[in-house]
Design an enzyme around this catalytic site. Structure first.
Site, PDB file in Angstrom:
ATOM      1  N   ASN A  81       0.867  -1.181   0.000  1.00 35.40           N
ATOM      2  CA  ASN A  81       0.000   0.000   0.000  1.00 35.40           C
ATOM      3  C   ASN A  81       0.906   1.235   0.000  1.00 35.40           C
ATOM      4  OD1 ASN A  81      -1.768   2.057   0.541  1.00 35.40           O
ATOM      5  ND2 ASN A  81      -2.674   1.114   2.354  1.00 35.40           N
TER       6      ASN A  81
ATOM      7  N   ARG B  72      -2.568  -1.946  -3.439  1.00 38.50           N
ATOM      8  CA  ARG B  72      -3.737  -1.084  -3.245  1.00 38.50           C
ATOM      9  C   ARG B  72      -3.585   0.156  -4.128  1.00 38.50           C
ATOM     10  NH1 ARG B  72      -4.925   3.319   1.223  1.00 38.50           N
ATOM     11  NH2 ARG B  72      -7.080   3.734   0.687  1.00 38.50           N
TER      12      ARG B  72
ATOM     13  N   HIS C  26     -12.799   3.685   0.022  1.00 36.93           N
ATOM     14  CA  HIS C  26     -12.851   2.610   1.032  1.00 36.93           C
ATOM     15  C   HIS C  26     -13.596   1.386   0.495  1.00 36.93           C
ATOM     16  CE1 HIS C  26     -12.861   6.050   4.213  1.00 36.93           C
ATOM     17  NE2 HIS C  26     -11.637   5.548   4.153  1.00 36.93           N
TER      18      HIS C  26
ATOM     19  N   LEU D 265     -16.129   4.062   9.891  1.00 36.61           N
ATOM     20  CA  LEU D 265     -15.857   5.279  10.667  1.00 36.61           C
ATOM     21  C   LEU D 265     -14.431   5.233  11.199  1.00 36.61           C
ATOM     22  CD1 LEU D 265     -19.241   5.366  12.687  1.00 36.61           C
ATOM     23  CD2 LEU D 265     -18.771   6.277  10.404  1.00 36.61           C
TER      24      LEU D 265
ATOM     25  N   ARG E 282     -11.522  16.253   7.900  1.00 32.43           N
ATOM     26  CA  ARG E 282     -12.272  16.655   6.692  1.00 32.43           C
ATOM     27  C   ARG E 282     -13.705  17.050   7.042  1.00 32.43           C
ATOM     28  NH1 ARG E 282     -10.826  11.337   3.332  1.00 32.43           N
ATOM     29  NH2 ARG E 282      -9.144  10.961   4.787  1.00 32.43           N
TER      30      ARG E 282
ATOM     31  N   ARG F 299     -10.299   9.598  20.596  1.00 32.68           N
ATOM     32  CA  ARG F 299     -10.014   9.331  21.997  1.00 32.68           C
ATOM     33  C   ARG F 299      -9.855  10.648  22.760  1.00 32.68           C
ATOM     34  NH1 ARG F 299      -6.092   4.615  20.014  1.00 32.68           N
ATOM     35  NH2 ARG F 299      -5.935   6.154  18.382  1.00 32.68           N
TER      36      ARG F 299
ATOM     37  N   GLU G 190      -8.671  -4.652   5.275  1.00 30.78           N
ATOM     38  CA  GLU G 190      -8.465  -4.324   3.860  1.00 30.78           C
ATOM     39  C   GLU G 190      -7.318  -5.126   3.259  1.00 30.78           C
ATOM     40  OE1 GLU G 190      -9.500   0.188   3.193  1.00 30.78           O
ATOM     41  OE2 GLU G 190      -8.856  -0.088   5.237  1.00 30.78           O
TER      42      GLU G 190
HETATM   43  P1  AMP Z   1      -8.641   4.393  11.505  1.00 30.56           P
HETATM   44  O1  AMP Z   1      -8.505   5.487  10.487  1.00 30.56           O
HETATM   45  O2  AMP Z   1      -9.577   3.305  11.080  1.00 30.56           O
HETATM   46  O3  AMP Z   1      -7.325   3.875  12.012  1.00 30.56           O
HETATM   47  O4  AMP Z   1      -9.359   5.083  12.799  1.00 30.56           O
HETATM   48  C1  AMP Z   1      -8.745   6.110  13.533  1.00 30.56           C
HETATM   49  C2  AMP Z   1      -9.739   6.640  14.566  1.00 30.56           C
HETATM   50  O5  AMP Z   1     -10.168   5.545  15.392  1.00 30.56           O
HETATM   51  C3  AMP Z   1      -9.173   7.708  15.497  1.00 30.56           C
HETATM   52  O6  AMP Z   1     -10.078   8.795  15.598  1.00 30.56           O
HETATM   53  C4  AMP Z   1      -9.075   6.995  16.829  1.00 30.56           C
HETATM   54  O7  AMP Z   1      -9.314   7.861  17.888  1.00 30.56           O
HETATM   55  C5  AMP Z   1     -10.203   5.993  16.748  1.00 30.56           C
HETATM   56  N1  AMP Z   1      -9.922   4.878  17.662  1.00 30.56           N
HETATM   57  C6  AMP Z   1      -8.993   3.902  17.516  1.00 30.56           C
HETATM   58  N2  AMP Z   1      -9.000   3.078  18.599  1.00 30.56           N
HETATM   59  C7  AMP Z   1      -9.933   3.573  19.457  1.00 30.56           C
HETATM   60  C8  AMP Z   1     -10.430   3.177  20.744  1.00 30.56           C
HETATM   61  N3  AMP Z   1      -9.941   2.116  21.375  1.00 30.56           N
HETATM   62  N4  AMP Z   1     -11.416   3.924  21.297  1.00 30.56           N
HETATM   63  C9  AMP Z   1     -11.929   5.003  20.653  1.00 30.56           C
HETATM   64  N5  AMP Z   1     -11.506   5.428  19.435  1.00 30.56           N
HETATM   65  C10 AMP Z   1     -10.536   4.721  18.845  1.00 30.56           C
END
Ligand code: AMP
Length: 397
Positions: free
Chosen positions: A7, A91, A180, A209, A241, A285, A384
């Protein structure tokens, strides 16, 4: 089969070596700052030790060489020679209208990816460089390109056309593409498997999300609508975004702040979303922590985020004339039960009944609605890389 999944970003390269018979990740790692001072290589050795080291990589070919050397290292590698690798899956973010599914790469495919590169100028050039480097260094292996846009190519014109002069579609192919796609396909397939039903009989809404976020309506196994558009800026509120806005906001900000269109688009891509609304962070978080500390902007942002997702779910239930299952995936969808609860509160009119116990406990793939809830609500972790590996196997076996 052993498939190397690659990727490439403009200055990065992520990889996984996957044993597709057993769904096992044999090795994974990341090259960052390729072509920039201080390039870094991060990976795990065969005994699980995490290594991060400054490694000069002036281009993607250097990065691929570094990865292959690590995979076959006599002390710490996971394979003894590249002969053990059966295929490489790449990818590619944008396949335009040309690519409706994954393809085995040849010179014509590379040319076609180049032809749609101006639709994804930040992403496609990196992928092309990576494919070229890999083909050079692993010339005896089949290479497969898997496109983020391909799954959405089943949308009909009423879903993908913008209500702008038709000539812009004819001249420039301006339309909704969606992104996605690998995740939406994987999660909708898994959802059908978890429910023990054929995907051809189901209406599924997938909520991806993550830092980038998108939602799609999958009817009978085919995407019928999705929230991202010509670019990944449209749709849901994301980490940085804006998602949907009135396009007139752009010219208004340009005039008030004396900015160019490109500068405003940059703000919408990089300084908006939950980061822009809270002024705190793009990471959920941090936003949840701020909510717990009583921060009003963080509370308002979370509410806006949930409302936007719920509105899309409502729209897609209408677009499919019903919905059997709603699946949450990616970093926030998989891990953040507060957001899932806030979204689900809007969905009782559909018949959805969240089970708080199941929603708040567990980290794996599971149903999170009460027995008898229709639609069924689920958490389905996306994968993915595995999906790219499986699509690669399909084409080369
Ligand atoms: P991704 O782009 O799929 O890696 O998602 C990133 C988002 O997932 C960020 O906003 C993180 O804060 C959220 N995230 C990842 N792990 C956790 C968790 N254990 N609790 C709450 N949000 C999380």
């Amino acid at each position: 089969m052993k498939v190397l999944v690659i990727n490439c970003g403009s200055s990065s390269l992520k990889y996984q070596l996957i044993d597709t018979e057993n769904d096992i990740v044999l090795a994974k790692g990341l090259c960052e700052r390729i072509g920039i001072d201080g390039s870094n290589f991060e990976y795990r050795t065969n005994n699980g030790q995490k290594i991060s080291k400054l490694t000069e990589m002036k281009d993607h070919k250097d990065a691929v060489s570094v990865v292959l050397a690590a995979l076959t290292d006599s002390q710490t590698g996971v394979i003894t020679s590249l002969d053990e690798v059966d295929a490489v899956g790449h990818r590619v973010v944008h396949g335009g209208e040309h690519f409706k599914k994954a393809v085995v790469v040849d010179d014509e495919v590379i040319k076609a990816i180049e032809d749609v590169s101006d639709l994804a100028p930040l992403h496609n050039p990196g992928a092309i460089t990576g494919i070229r480097a890999c083909r050079e260094l692993m010339s005896s292996l089949p290479h497969v390109a898997v496109f983020d846009t391909a799954f959405h190519q089943t949308m009909e014109s009423e879903a993908y056309l913008y209500a702008i002069p038709y000539e812009y579609y004819e001249k420039y192919r301006i339309r909704r593409y969606g992104f996605h796609g690998t995740s939406h396909e994987y999660v909708s397939d898994r959802t059908a498997q978890i429910l023990g039903k054929k995907k051809e009989e189901l209406k599924i809404i997938v909520c991806h999300l993550g830092n980038g976020a998108s939602i799609s309506a999958v009817k009978n196994g085919k995407c019928v609508d999705t929230s991202m558009g010509l670019t990944p800026l449209e749709g849901l509120i994301m980490g940085t975004r804006s998602g949907d806005i009135d396009p007139a906001v752009i010219t208004y900000i340009m005039e008030k702040e004396d900015l160019t269109a490109k500068e405003v688009i940059d703000i919408l891509n990089k300084k908006s979303g939950v980061l822009g609304m809270t002024g705190i962070s793009s990471d959920f978080r941090d936003i949840l922590k701020a909510v717990n500390e009583g921060n009003e902007k963080a509370k308002m942002t979370l509410k806006a985020y949930a409302l936007r997702v719920a509105k899309y779910i409502g729209a897609y239930a209408a677009a499919m004339n019903g919905v059997d299952a709603i699946s949450f995936t990616a970093g926030i969808g998989e891990n953040n039960f507060v957001i899932r609860r806030m979204i689900s509160e809007y969905l009782t009119f559909l018949g959805a009944q969240l089970d708080d116990e199941k929603n708040e406990n567990g980290s794996d793939e599971r149903i999170i609605s009460k027995d008898g809830s229709k639609p069924v609500l689920l958490v389905v972790p996306t994968n993915e890389e595995l999906s790219i590996a499986m699509q690669t196997v399909e084409l080369v076996k």
